[in-house]
Design a protein around this motif. Sequence first.
Motif, PDB file in Angstrom:
ATOM      1  N   PHE A  35      -6.343  34.799  -2.105  1.00 13.49           N
ATOM      2  CA  PHE A  35      -5.969  35.362  -0.815  1.00 13.49           C
ATOM      3  C   PHE A  35      -4.512  35.816  -0.847  1.00 13.49           C
ATOM      4  CE2 PHE A  35      -9.550  33.947   1.773  1.00 13.49           C
ATOM      5  CZ  PHE A  35     -10.000  32.816   1.119  1.00 13.49           C
ATOM      6  N   PHE A  86      -2.465  32.709  -2.318  1.00 15.73           N
ATOM      7  CA  PHE A  86      -3.147  31.431  -2.452  1.00 15.73           C
ATOM      8  C   PHE A  86      -4.405  31.594  -3.285  1.00 15.73           C
ATOM      9  CE2 PHE A  86      -0.875  28.750   0.467  1.00 15.73           C
ATOM     10  CZ  PHE A  86      -0.438  29.563   1.497  1.00 15.73           C
ATOM     11  N   THR A  96     -12.564  24.237   2.204  1.00 16.64           N
ATOM     12  CA  THR A  96     -11.862  25.017   1.193  1.00 16.64           C
ATOM     13  C   THR A  96     -10.556  24.315   0.876  1.00 16.64           C
ATOM     14  OG1 THR A  96     -12.866  27.075   1.960  1.00 16.64           O
ATOM     15  CG2 THR A  96     -10.857  27.247   0.658  1.00 16.64           C
ATOM     16  N   PHE A  98      -6.952  24.541  -0.790  1.00 17.69           N
ATOM     17  CA  PHE A  98      -5.949  25.537  -1.143  1.00 17.69           C
ATOM     18  C   PHE A  98      -4.884  24.948  -2.056  1.00 17.69           C
ATOM     19  CE2 PHE A  98      -6.612  29.262   1.571  1.00 17.69           C
ATOM     20  CZ  PHE A  98      -7.584  28.780   2.429  1.00 17.69           C
ATOM     21  N   GLY A  99      -4.335  25.809  -2.929  1.00 20.28           N
ATOM     22  CA  GLY A  99      -3.107  25.462  -3.599  1.00 20.28           C
ATOM     23  C   GLY A  99      -1.938  25.614  -2.639  1.00 20.28           C
ATOM     24  N   ALA A 100      -0.744  25.289  -3.123  1.00 21.60           N
ATOM     25  CA  ALA A 100       0.454  25.368  -2.275  1.00 21.60           C
ATOM     26  C   ALA A 100       0.964  26.797  -2.135  1.00 21.60           C
ATOM     27  CB  ALA A 100       1.552  24.476  -2.831  1.00 21.60           C
TER      28      ALA A 100
ATOM     29  N   TYR B  35      -8.636  25.260  10.188  1.00 23.86           N
ATOM     30  CA  TYR B  35      -7.588  24.824   9.279  1.00 23.86           C
ATOM     31  C   TYR B  35      -6.255  24.772  10.031  1.00 23.86           C
ATOM     32  CZ  TYR B  35     -10.891  25.774   5.542  1.00 23.86           C
ATOM     33  OH  TYR B  35     -11.992  25.761   4.734  1.00 23.86           O
ATOM     34  N   GLY B  40       5.342  26.709   5.433  1.00 24.56           N
ATOM     35  CA  GLY B  40       5.640  26.541   4.017  1.00 24.56           C
ATOM     36  C   GLY B  40       4.573  25.832   3.210  1.00 24.56           C
ATOM     37  N   GLN B  41       3.431  25.549   3.828  1.00 22.63           N
ATOM     38  CA  GLN B  41       2.364  24.834   3.129  1.00 22.63           C
ATOM     39  C   GLN B  41       1.078  25.641   3.122  1.00 22.63           C
ATOM     40  OE1 GLN B  41       1.859  20.819   4.528  1.00 22.63           O
ATOM     41  NE2 GLN B  41       4.056  20.499   4.769  1.00 22.63           N
ATOM     42  N   GLY B  42       0.121  25.206   2.320  1.00 22.60           N
ATOM     43  CA  GLY B  42      -1.195  25.813   2.333  1.00 22.60           C
ATOM     44  C   GLY B  42      -2.023  25.280   3.489  1.00 22.60           C
ATOM     45  N   PRO B  43      -3.043  26.004   3.899  1.00 24.43           N
ATOM     46  CA  PRO B  43      -3.917  25.527   4.980  1.00 24.43           C
ATOM     47  C   PRO B  43      -4.608  24.223   4.607  1.00 24.43           C
ATOM     48  CG  PRO B  43      -4.246  27.873   4.576  1.00 24.43           C
ATOM     49  CD  PRO B  43      -3.409  27.357   3.448  1.00 24.43           C
ATOM     50  N   GLN B  44      -4.749  23.335   5.608  1.00 25.95           N
ATOM     51  CA  GLN B  44      -5.430  22.052   5.435  1.00 25.95           C
ATOM     52  C   GLN B  44      -6.689  22.049   6.306  1.00 25.95           C
ATOM     53  OE1 GLN B  44      -4.223  19.501   3.316  1.00 25.95           O
ATOM     54  NE2 GLN B  44      -2.829  21.142   2.701  1.00 25.95           N
ATOM     55  N   PHE B  45      -7.798  21.645   5.716  1.00 24.67           N
ATOM     56  CA  PHE B  45      -9.097  21.645   6.383  1.00 24.67           C
ATOM     57  C   PHE B  45      -9.136  20.618   7.507  1.00 24.67           C
ATOM     58  CE2 PHE B  45     -13.601  22.155   6.712  1.00 24.67           C
ATOM     59  CZ  PHE B  45     -14.169  20.891   6.812  1.00 24.67           C
ATOM     60  N   GLN B 106     -15.204  32.676   2.170  1.00 26.03           N
ATOM     61  CA  GLN B 106     -14.601  32.392   3.472  1.00 26.03           C
ATOM     62  C   GLN B 106     -13.798  33.607   3.947  1.00 26.03           C
ATOM     63  OE1 GLN B 106     -14.215  28.650   5.035  1.00 26.03           O
ATOM     64  NE2 GLN B 106     -16.222  29.230   4.300  1.00 26.03           N
ATOM     65  N   PHE B 108     -11.075  34.721   7.006  1.00 23.76           N
ATOM     66  CA  PHE B 108     -10.184  34.070   7.952  1.00 23.76           C
ATOM     67  C   PHE B 108      -9.781  35.008   9.093  1.00 23.76           C
ATOM     68  CE2 PHE B 108      -9.064  29.921   6.277  1.00 23.76           C
ATOM     69  CZ  PHE B 108      -9.613  29.988   5.011  1.00 23.76           C
TER      70      PHE B 108
END
Lengths: 108, 117
Positions: A35, A86, A96, A98-100, B35, B40-45, B106, B108
């Motif tokens: 993404f 990502f 899903t 995700f990486g950082a 999510y 500064g972070q990735g999405p969290q489920f 997915q 978004f």
Amino acid sequence: GIQVEQSPPDLILQEGANSTLRCNFSDSVNNLQWFHQNPWGQLINLFYIPSGTKQNGRLSATTVATERYSLLYISSSQTTDSGVYFCAEHTGGFKTIFGAGTRLFVKA
Amino acid sequence: DAGVTQSPTHLIKTRGQQVTLRCSPKSGHDTVSWYQQALGQGPQFIFQYYEEEERQRGNFPDRFSGHQFPNYSSELNVNALLLGDSALYLCASREYLDRGDSTDTQYFGPGTRLTVL
């Protein structure tokens, strides 16, 4: 559960340069996606690539499932490529992971 | 064909209040996930809804709850808001295609940016 690590965390490029972003997984993947998150927060689908290689214009991606990594190539970068990239694994039809992310800034 | 839509785009609340966020999936998609993305972070489920039931849940407290309607749209409710709930909340709808080689993708929405003061 599966862990996803991305590198590099940050990348600054001059417009026109090429780059490679990497994603490593702790386990096998079946539904890997890449993404691009633009500055407004929208996550844009780039590739669905659980294995093999795909290309879309200046972007291409390769996943080597047996070695548990995926690469995203950006050629002739443009300022509009800036944002966060990502990789993510959609596990078994549920969540899903995700990486950082890799934060890319392309300078004009 | 409209993609995933979310409302509102921005929201400001104070600690202790309650908030409801809304999501409409892409046409033809029946599974919706939510999510949370901190800066500064990735999405969290948070959780996933299918056939109007919560099918899987991430590591979020019970203050986070949801609902799915018969038209597949969904709501995310957060009670007793904390400062740490400030984040971008993303909704995703699932596309599963089985035509020999199956794909599970997915899509978004644009997100709702929640600020808790």
